[in-house]
Design a protein around this motif. Structure first.
Motif, short mmCIF file in Angstrom:
data_model
loop_
_atom_site.label_atom_id
_atom_site.label_comp_id
_atom_site.label_asym_id
_atom_site.label_seq_id
_atom_site.Cartn_x
_atom_site.Cartn_y
_atom_site.Cartn_z
N GLY A 242 2.13 9.01 -10.26
CA GLY A 242 1.54 8.48 -10.11
C GLY A 242 2.36 6.99 -10.64
N HIS A 243 2.03 5.28 -10.17
CA HIS A 243 2.38 3.96 -11.09
C HIS A 243 1.02 2.97 -10.29
CE1 HIS A 243 3.31 2.90 -6.05
NE2 HIS A 243 3.25 4.36 -6.62
N GLY A 244 1.33 1.79 -10.61
CA GLY A 244 0.73 0.41 -10.80
C GLY A 244 1.53 0.48 -9.04
N GLY B 259 0.93 -1.27 0.28
CA GLY B 259 -0.13 -0.08 -0.02
C GLY B 259 0.82 1.66 0.14
N ASP B 260 0.25 2.29 -0.36
CA ASP B 260 0.95 3.75 -0.46
C ASP B 260 0.01 5.18 -0.78
OD1 ASP B 260 3.06 5.64 -1.48
OD2 ASP B 260 3.04 4.52 -3.24
N ALA B 261 0.41 6.05 0.19
CA ALA B 261 -0.60 6.60 0.27
C ALA B 261 0.34 8.00 0.64
CB ALA B 261 -1.58 6.62 1.01
N TRP C 121 -0.70 15.09 -2.58
CA TRP C 121 -1.53 13.37 -2.14
C TRP C 121 -1.69 12.11 -2.66
CZ3 TRP C 121 -5.74 14.39 2.38
CH2 TRP C 121 -5.68 15.81 3.03
N GLU C 122 -2.58 11.21 -2.49
CA GLU C 122 -1.37 9.52 -2.65
C GLU C 122 -2.80 8.98 -1.82
OE1 GLU C 122 1.95 7.50 -2.51
OE2 GLU C 122 1.43 7.05 -4.01
N HIS C 123 -3.82 8.17 -3.16
CA HIS C 123 -4.12 6.87 -2.15
C HIS C 123 -3.83 5.59 -3.26
CE1 HIS C 123 -6.79 7.61 0.76
NE2 HIS C 123 -6.81 8.73 0.24
N MET D 223 6.32 -1.98 -4.27
CA MET D 223 5.49 -0.70 -4.69
C MET D 223 5.37 0.01 -5.56
SD MET D 223 6.47 2.25 -2.20
CE MET D 223 7.87 2.72 -2.21
N HIS D 224 6.07 0.03 -6.95
CA HIS D 224 6.19 0.52 -8.05
C HIS D 224 6.00 -0.32 -9.41
CE1 HIS D 224 8.21 4.23 -5.75
NE2 HIS D 224 6.83 4.57 -5.72
N MET D 225 5.01 0.02 -10.29
CA MET D 225 4.93 -1.18 -10.77
C MET D 225 4.27 -0.54 -12.37
SD MET D 225 3.64 -4.73 -8.90
CE MET D 225 3.93 -5.62 -10.08
N LEU E 3 -3.89 0.80 -9.48
CA LEU E 3 -2.97 2.26 -9.19
C LEU E 3 -2.35 2.76 -8.27
CD1 LEU E 3 -3.77 4.42 -12.07
CD2 LEU E 3 -1.32 3.36 -12.04
N ALA E 4 -0.95 3.44 -7.71
CA ALA E 4 -1.30 4.16 -6.81
C ALA E 4 -1.79 5.96 -7.70
CB ALA E 4 -0.32 5.00 -5.88
N ILE E 5 -2.81 7.21 -7.03
CA ILE E 5 -2.93 8.02 -7.85
C ILE E 5 -2.27 9.13 -7.15
CG2 ILE E 5 -4.42 9.66 -8.89
CD1 ILE E 5 -6.22 6.37 -9.20
N GLU E 6 -1.25 10.21 -8.03
CA GLU E 6 -0.36 11.28 -6.48
C GLU E 6 -0.08 12.42 -7.75
OE1 GLU E 6 3.37 9.56 -5.29
OE2 GLU E 6 3.48 8.61 -6.20
N PRO E 7 -0.85 13.08 -7.37
CA PRO E 7 -0.88 14.56 -7.81
C PRO E 7 -0.51 15.59 -6.87
CG PRO E 7 -3.05 14.83 -7.06
CD PRO E 7 -3.20 13.10 -7.28
MG MG Z 1 3.46 6.56 -4.89
#
Ligand code: MG
Ligand code: MG
Length: 283
Positions: free
Chosen positions: A180-182, A105-107, A246-248, A187-189, A213-217
């Motif tokens: 962002g990333h898969g 998880g990553d946020a 911010w990221e989820h 963690m990063h895909m 996806l980790a979405i992170e503007p």
């Molecule tokens: Mg991330």
């Protein structure tokens, strides 16, 4: 290649996501004037240990801490230390993650230290967070990756310009060097997610159930450009304007988006946007 998860694997990622949410809650409470960024790292380390989880930040590419603490003009990847003491009026973006049974998880979130922040700072964080939610709302079957990028960019560009202030040049810079990333067994895909639409890129993969996806503007009150300090980690805006992150981590499911790192799975916020969140697989 995009890693597509089964519902059982998404449930594991939900477990990791809830540990990340617990770190957010604990560090948010601890981000007060007088605290050092090292204090916050210690809080995060303890939450991860208490949950029997592992940190995916500690040791990543040699990163020396459990969370990233990015204060004011620092965009991302700030390293916690003893000399950065939080002051009233600062803003801090805290980014962290956790691994449960091999699933990540990553946020991240931006917090206000103390009180009395300039309205453009409050608005900066709101715009950045809301652009993330616009991207999350686009996480549905039938869309493509570019639809998530477009939703984020469009949201930011439709906002009134921020006021010019001590930490603001009166415009929003959508940071282009990071995105962002898969996410899944690492963690990063693949794929990389831009926070804007690039004509040089295609539409990207189709979003299907099991796509995560980790979405992170990341948004500044000035330039979209960044530079990395000599520690090889800390990313700052080139013009010194302050920034928000911010990221989820989010899964596409048959029943709608599931926000893996939000306590309620994204239910309340997505409802405001007219989107039904997937039911929590752990509930
Ligand atoms: Mg991330
Ligand atoms: Mg992150």
């Amino acid at each position: 290649m995009v890693q597509i998860k089964t519902p059982e694997q998404i449930a594991k990622m939900r477990e990791a996501g809830l540990v990340v949410a617990a770190i957010h809650a604990a560090t948010r409470e601890a981000a007060v004037p007088g605290a050092t960024t090292r204090d916050l790292d210690e809080v995060a380390r303890k939450v991860i240990a208490d949950h029997g989880a592992k940190s995916n930040f500690l040791g990543y590419g040699g990163f020396p801490a459990t969370i990233c603490t990015s204060v004011n003009e620092v965009v991302v990847h700030g390293i916690p230390d003893d000399k950065t003491v939080l002051k009233d009026g600062d803003i801090i973006s805290i980014d962290c993650g956790a691994i449960v049974d091999g699933w990540h998880g990553d946020a991240a979130y931006t917090a206000f230290v103390g009180t009395g922040h300039a309205p453009e700072l409050v608005e900066l964080s709101r715009v950045t967070e809301e652009s993330m939610w616009a991207g999350i709302a686009a996480m549905k079957t039938g869309n493509r990756l570019v639809d998530v990028s477009r939703a984020i960019e469009t949201y930011i560009k439709r906002q009134p310009r921020p006021a010019v202030g001590d930490h603001s040049l009166g415009r929003y810079g959508i940071i282009e060097d990071y995105g962002g990333h898969g996410i899944g067994t690492e963690m990063h895909m693949d794929p990389h997610l831009l926070n804007y639409v690039s004509r040089k890129r295609g539409k990207g993969p189709k979003l299907v159930p099991g796509f995560c996806l980790a979405i992170e503007p990341m948004v500044s009150l000035g330039t979209p450009r960044t530079e990395v300090l000599e520690d090889d980690w800390t990313v700052i805006t080139t013009d010194g304007t302050w920034s928000s992150h911010w990221e989820h981590s989010v899964a596409v499911t048959e029943e709608g988006p599931l926000v893996l790192t939000a306590v309620d799975g994204g239910k309340a916020k997505l409802a405001e946007l007219g989107v039904t969140a997937a039911p929590d697989p752990l509930a």
